[in-house]
Design an enzyme around this catalytic site. Structure first.
Site, mmCIF file in Angstrom:
data_model
loop_
_atom_site.group_PDB
_atom_site.id
_atom_site.type_symbol
_atom_site.label_atom_id
_atom_site.label_comp_id
_atom_site.label_asym_id
_atom_site.label_seq_id
_atom_site.Cartn_x
_atom_site.Cartn_y
_atom_site.Cartn_z
ATOM 1 N N ALA A 1 36.824 50.094 24.348
ATOM 2 C CA ALA A 1 35.701 51.022 25.159
ATOM 3 C C ALA A 1 35.707 50.835 26.599
ATOM 4 O O ALA A 1 36.763 50.247 27.059
ATOM 5 C CB ALA A 1 34.312 49.878 24.888
ATOM 6 N N LEU A 2 34.992 51.964 26.875
ATOM 7 C CA LEU A 2 34.983 52.129 28.328
ATOM 8 C C LEU A 2 33.571 51.141 28.883
ATOM 9 O O LEU A 2 32.667 51.559 28.399
ATOM 10 C CB LEU A 2 34.737 53.463 28.954
ATOM 11 N N GLY B 1 36.555 46.008 25.807
ATOM 12 C CA GLY B 1 36.929 45.392 24.477
ATOM 13 C C GLY B 1 37.538 44.092 24.467
ATOM 14 O O GLY B 1 38.240 43.818 25.387
ATOM 15 N N ASN C 1 40.004 42.492 27.588
ATOM 16 C CA ASN C 1 39.349 41.044 28.370
ATOM 17 C C ASN C 1 40.388 40.012 28.266
ATOM 18 O O ASN C 1 40.545 39.315 29.193
ATOM 19 C CB ASN C 1 38.192 40.636 27.849
ATOM 20 N N ASP D 1 36.267 35.575 25.299
ATOM 21 C CA ASP D 1 37.761 36.377 25.436
ATOM 22 C C ASP D 1 38.706 35.198 26.526
ATOM 23 O O ASP D 1 39.807 35.335 26.190
ATOM 24 C CB ASP D 1 37.590 37.483 26.016
#
Lengths: 310, 310
Positions: A10-11, A37, A41, A246
């Site tokens: 994603a942005l 996303g 990360n 993450d």
């Protein structure tokens, strides 16, 4: 090199507003944009730690171009797979109280695009020490998409970490991921069991070789066929929890690449995760807090070791 | 051809969510993206009416690319001026209750970029019948930016319509725009006067040749040195008011290009504006409602004609 795959990147757009009130108009005072996303990360945190990482991800349309531009600017090694659809955005609206999240579903991947993502992953696996698979599958991806990637990683004889939930997670278990990383709510959703130990053991029985469960303020619980280990932060950490999981995965992958055991991985992962909560942006962490915390934490074994307990 | 200039265009992103609750996470069920900004909406409506229109606008970065792609796909004639910054986004979150708006401020234009926008406008003016200047000035633009463009348009001896507010509007009045189009709140902000007639006359004294004020459910009020005219929709119209003012400007510009008077312009503008409220997306209108309404409305003269009244 640690290879991360982000099938639905994603942005990430972050808006700061003085006071967020639904059904009114807001002049945004701060705009921050970065590639996002879960796998991105993870790679961002590993890169900041000086650990070589590369992200494989499908990108398309103008939003995909924006993601690629930011990855390059941030110095993140990336291998994009071109797709016809436009990469999704996520919008986080931050006011002094909390964050409000808006997540686009993501572009539909057609079968050829999914196969291209698998092929691109295969192309980089010979240089990879660990394969990390993170986040949701995009619309159009096969439900066994992560099973395909886990199987692929295992044929290269390297650890495969899977951070997914729901049907995508369950379908991947028979392929025997090395470690899966559900949070408390994902554990319960996947198994119907409220107790993290019980849920983790159920997922081991279904095929995971180990479960690293993130339990929020309670820290981390690792469960494998040899037993269970816990490590919690010394005090509750307040901040932005986005990306904390993450960072747990980043520490886990770094540990697996050096053949570390749970007693080394858990304190590192808890410290990195807590230091990420202390940083306002996902994929970034408070370096001083990380260094301080990881020397103050220890993992402890939980319960008796019995191969028959589960 | 009607030439519109949009100094601060946007990529308008519309999210549909089942129920919008601040400080929670939302899976967006619908994503719609189109080029936006007031002058773009005006050109979109004119193009849908079969009236040739061209938009001049600064575009930069990946978001600027997305705007250009959509303009091309929508068949809108456009003349982009390249800038270094990234074109802004607006995000509208629609739930069953209402819309929540998030407006980015826009990229900073440096002096050379502003001059390039003026030069690009000059390049198209020989083919233009009317010049329309719409929306906010971007950060970095000179406060007399609209004054420069009004003066430029007047040297080509064509009507210049200005739809702006605040300092950008006030600074442009001495350049004598042909018609300005404030709404009720903008009239009061610009003059400090609560009565639309009084406020309109004040703006005439400061340099506007005519004022077309949009008064929401009360319709439109036109004031010039010859007097005042009103036209209201037959009943309150409910729907999405975003873009209704731009449709008023589109009808005004179309009327001016044919030398129409207020008695013809006002019913057309009220009908087009109401038909825009009836359509869920800005820059679009309900064609059947427009055709029905414009034949049912008439403008009426308000008050006595006295050149000394103001």
């Amino acid at each position: 090199m640690i290879l991360t795959v982000t099938p639905n990147p994603a942005l990430d757009v972050t808006y700061t507003v003085p006071c967020f009130r639904p059904h009114t108009s807001h002049r945004v005072t701060g705009v921050a944009t970065q590639a996002g996303g879960k796998g991105v990360n993870v790679a961002r945190v590993l890169t900041a730690l000086g650990r070589p990482a590369r992200c494989v991800l499908p990108l398309g349309g103008p939003t995909g171009d924006a993601v690629r531009t930011e990855l390059t600017a941030a110095g993140l090694d990336h291998a994009p797979v071109p797709i016809a659809g436009d990469t999704r955005r996520t919008v986080a609206v931050i006011d002094p109280t909390d964050a409000t999240m808006l997540n686009e579903p993501g572009p539909v991947l057609d079968p050829a695009e999914w196969d291209a993502l698998v092929a691109e992953t295969r192309r980089h696996l010979p240089q990879a020490a660990v394969l990390v698979l993170s986040g949701s599958l995009p619309p159009g991806a096969p439900v066994d998409g992560y099973a395909q990637l886990v199987t692929l990683g295992r044929t290269f004889d390297i650890p495969v970490v899977l951070d997914a939930d729901g049907p995508a997670l369950l379908a991947a278990l028979p392929a025997r991921p090395t470690v899966i990383k559900p949070n408390a709510s994902e554990l319960t959703t996947a198994t119907g069991l409220p107790d993290p130990h019980d849920a983790a053991r159920t997922l081991l029985r279904r095929g995971a070789e180990a479960v690293l469960a993130s339990l929020g303020a309670d820290g981390l619980l690792a469960v494998d066929t040899h037993g269970a280990w816990r490590c919690a932060p010394p005090a509750a950490v307040t901040g932005n929890p986005t990306g904390a999981g993450d960072s747990t995965v980043a520490a886990l992958a770094a540990g697996l690449s050096g053949n570390a055991g749970w007693s080394a991985i858990l304190p590192d992962a808890v410290a990195l995760s807590a230091a990420t909560v202390l940083h306002p942006r996902a994929g970034h962490f408070d370096d001083a807090a990380y260094r301080r915390l990881r020397h103050s934490l220890t993992a402890s074994r939980v319960g008796a070791v019995s191969p028959f307990a589960w």
